[in-house]
Design a protein around this motif. Structure first.
Motif, PDB file in Angstrom:
ATOM      1  N   THR A 266      -3.238  -4.827  -2.676  1.00 51.96           N
ATOM      2  CA  THR A 266      -4.412  -5.100  -3.093  1.00 51.96           C
ATOM      3  C   THR A 266      -5.360  -3.818  -3.503  1.00 51.96           C
ATOM      4  OG1 THR A 266      -5.842  -5.790  -0.805  1.00 51.96           O
ATOM      5  CG2 THR A 266      -4.992  -7.664  -2.480  1.00 51.96           C
ATOM      6  N   ALA A 267      -5.347  -2.985  -2.139  1.00 50.70           N
ATOM      7  CA  ALA A 267      -6.048  -1.389  -1.946  1.00 50.70           C
ATOM      8  C   ALA A 267      -4.780  -0.684  -3.098  1.00 50.70           C
ATOM      9  CB  ALA A 267      -6.326  -1.206  -0.497  1.00 50.70           C
ATOM     10  N   ARG A 268      -4.815  -1.049  -4.385  1.00 51.83           N
ATOM     11  CA  ARG A 268      -3.682   0.856  -4.620  1.00 51.83           C
ATOM     12  C   ARG A 268      -4.553   1.767  -4.832  1.00 51.83           C
ATOM     13  NH1 ARG A 268      -1.623  -3.992  -9.246  1.00 51.83           N
ATOM     14  NH2 ARG A 268      -1.157  -5.828  -7.836  1.00 51.83           N
ATOM     15  N   ASP A 269      -5.651   1.693  -4.997  1.00 54.26           N
ATOM     16  CA  ASP A 269      -6.419   3.082  -5.260  1.00 54.26           C
ATOM     17  C   ASP A 269      -6.243   3.988  -3.739  1.00 54.26           C
ATOM     18  OD1 ASP A 269      -5.991   2.913  -8.217  1.00 54.26           O
ATOM     19  OD2 ASP A 269      -8.172   1.337  -7.952  1.00 54.26           O
ATOM     20  N   ALA A 270      -6.426   3.493  -3.084  1.00 59.74           N
ATOM     21  CA  ALA A 270      -6.666   4.083  -1.347  1.00 59.74           C
ATOM     22  C   ALA A 270      -5.615   4.395  -0.919  1.00 59.74           C
ATOM     23  CB  ALA A 270      -7.354   2.680  -0.531  1.00 59.74           C
ATOM     24  N   GLU A 271      -5.904   5.630  -0.053  1.00 60.42           N
ATOM     25  CA  GLU A 271      -4.423   6.654   0.991  1.00 60.42           C
ATOM     26  C   GLU A 271      -4.727   5.332   2.035  1.00 60.42           C
ATOM     27  OE1 GLU A 271      -3.851  10.278   2.654  1.00 60.42           O
ATOM     28  OE2 GLU A 271      -5.518  10.623   1.044  1.00 60.42           O
TER      29      GLU A 271
ATOM     30  N   THR B 295     -10.868   3.283  -2.725  1.00 58.53           N
ATOM     31  CA  THR B 295     -10.824   4.330  -3.124  1.00 58.53           C
ATOM     32  C   THR B 295     -10.471   5.131  -2.259  1.00 58.53           C
ATOM     33  OG1 THR B 295     -12.762   4.974  -4.065  1.00 58.53           O
ATOM     34  CG2 THR B 295     -11.686   3.736  -5.831  1.00 58.53           C
ATOM     35  N   CYS B 296     -10.565   5.615  -0.979  1.00 55.32           N
ATOM     36  CA  CYS B 296     -10.702   5.992  -0.232  1.00 55.32           C
ATOM     37  C   CYS B 296      -9.842   6.053   0.979  1.00 55.32           C
ATOM     38  CB  CYS B 296     -12.663   6.441   0.299  1.00 55.32           C
ATOM     39  SG  CYS B 296     -12.260   4.607   1.675  1.00 55.32           S
TER      40      CYS B 296
ATOM     41  N   ALA C 238      -9.655  -4.456  -3.536  1.00 59.99           N
ATOM     42  CA  ALA C 238      -9.142  -4.063  -3.996  1.00 59.99           C
ATOM     43  C   ALA C 238     -10.615  -3.174  -5.292  1.00 59.99           C
ATOM     44  CB  ALA C 238      -8.950  -4.914  -5.426  1.00 59.99           C
ATOM     45  N   ARG C 239     -11.614  -3.010  -3.912  1.00 65.57           N
ATOM     46  CA  ARG C 239     -12.354  -1.894  -4.596  1.00 65.57           C
ATOM     47  C   ARG C 239     -12.259  -0.963  -3.755  1.00 65.57           C
ATOM     48  NH1 ARG C 239     -16.196  -5.884  -4.775  1.00 65.57           N
ATOM     49  NH2 ARG C 239     -16.915  -5.317  -2.612  1.00 65.57           N
TER      50      ARG C 239
END
Length: 88
Positions: A39-44, A13-14, A10-11
């Protein structure tokens, strides 16, 4: 396994390249991918399924560099080419 990776994922962002061997007996692809996407919503996320590979990106359960899947090499290099600026 009792470890829950969700808080760590979840943390992120990469950009992340996820490679799964199509015959991986350790980690079910669909179950794992569902956790990543949730969970990894901010990762590409980029997902690759490697034909002929199990848990490692090698063919025939090999353990040396000669057994690394050519598909894995192509996927990795293509992913890096998309992310990294041109040299020079």
């Amino acid at each position: 396994m009792d470890y829950d990776p969700a808080p760590v994922l979840a943390r992120l962002t990469c950009p992340v390249l996820l490679c799964w061997g199509e015959t991986d007996a350790w980690i079910p692809i669909e179950d794992s991918l569902e956790v990543w996407r949730r969970t990894a919503r901010d990762a590409e996320l980029t997902v690759a399924r490697l034909a002929g590979c199990d848990h490692a990106p090698t063919l025939g359960e090999g353990e040396d560099l000669d057994s690394v899947s050519p598909q894995y090499e192509r996927v990795l290099l293509d992913w890096l080419d998309r992310l990294l600026p041109p040299a020079g």
